[in-house]
Design a protein around this motif. Structure first.
Motif, short mmCIF file in Angstrom:
data_model
loop_
_atom_site.label_atom_id
_atom_site.label_comp_id
_atom_site.label_asym_id
_atom_site.label_seq_id
_atom_site.Cartn_x
_atom_site.Cartn_y
_atom_site.Cartn_z
N ALA A 165 0.87 -1.17 0.00
CA ALA A 165 0.00 0.00 0.00
C ALA A 165 0.91 1.22 0.00
O ALA A 165 1.64 1.46 0.96
N ARG A 217 -9.18 9.06 -1.05
CA ARG A 217 -9.84 9.30 0.24
C ARG A 217 -10.12 10.78 0.48
O ARG A 217 -10.86 11.13 1.38
N GLU A 259 -0.55 4.98 1.97
CA GLU A 259 -1.74 4.66 2.74
C GLU A 259 -1.87 5.63 3.91
O GLU A 259 -0.90 5.91 4.62
N ASP A 260 -3.09 6.15 4.11
CA ASP A 260 -3.41 7.08 5.19
C ASP A 260 -2.60 8.37 5.14
O ASP A 260 -2.38 9.01 6.17
N ASP A 307 -12.79 4.22 -5.11
CA ASP A 307 -11.74 3.24 -5.41
C ASP A 307 -11.94 2.75 -6.83
O ASP A 307 -13.07 2.49 -7.25
N ARG A 348 -7.06 4.57 -4.63
CA ARG A 348 -8.04 4.97 -3.61
C ARG A 348 -7.93 6.47 -3.37
O ARG A 348 -6.90 6.96 -2.96
N GLU A 359 -3.98 7.09 -2.68
CA GLU A 359 -3.30 5.85 -2.31
C GLU A 359 -3.29 4.90 -3.50
O GLU A 359 -4.21 4.89 -4.31
N HIS A 376 -2.81 0.75 -3.89
CA HIS A 376 -2.65 -0.57 -3.27
C HIS A 376 -2.40 -1.58 -4.38
O HIS A 376 -3.10 -1.56 -5.39
#
Length: 149
Positions: A87, A114, A90-91, A120, A112, A96, A98
């Motif tokens: 990933a 967010r 990520e965050d 996604d 992704r 992102e 993955h």
């Protein structure tokens, strides 16, 4: 474009196969007054499936990449090369990516978002040893943009 921006546009990564493409294209660099790159601006381009038949998706997600992201992408490539799922970012406050293995010759890539549309998009692409060679070459070219070579 200045001579420092030679080599642009450039792609940090490209996953492609069977009507699926996910690529991060670097289009410009933000620089300090001394000319060193602070970050790169670009887009994650997604073209998956058959859009004309209503069974696909096509889009462009603006993003940025810093030198920390490049280091994280190298670590992600190393892990993928060892057969691990990854990933990337990520965050973080960025789109992102993955990537997981499916069988020995297929990667499933999920982008992704967010921060924006909360969406996604997932695509499956074949992978080979040559893909890894190309992926490391792409990464080295983008590192070169940051180093001003």
């Amino acid at each position: 474009m200045t001579s420092q921006d030679a080599g642009l546009p450039s792609e940090l990564f490209r996953f492609e196969g069977d009507r699926n493409v996910v690529a991060l294209r670097i289009e410009s660099l933000d620089r300090r007054p001394d000319g060193t790159a602070i970050q790169a601006r670009g887009t994650i381009e997604i073209d998956c499936g058959d859009v004309a038949a209503g069974r696909g998706v096509r889009g462009v997600q603006p993003t940025f990449v810093g030198d920390v992201d490049l280091d994280a992408w190298r670590a992600a490539l190393d892990a993928l090369d060892l057969g691990q799922d990854v990933a990337w970012r990520e965050d973080q406050r960025a789109t992102e990516v993955h990537v997981r293995w499916e069988h020995d010759d297929m990667l499933v890539v999920t982008v992704r978002d967010r921060m924006g549309l909360l969406t996604d998009v997932t695509a499956a692409v074949p992978v080979s040893d040559e893909w890894f060679d190309d992926a490391y070459d792409r990464l080295d070219r983008v590192y070169g943009l940051f180093e001003g070579r």
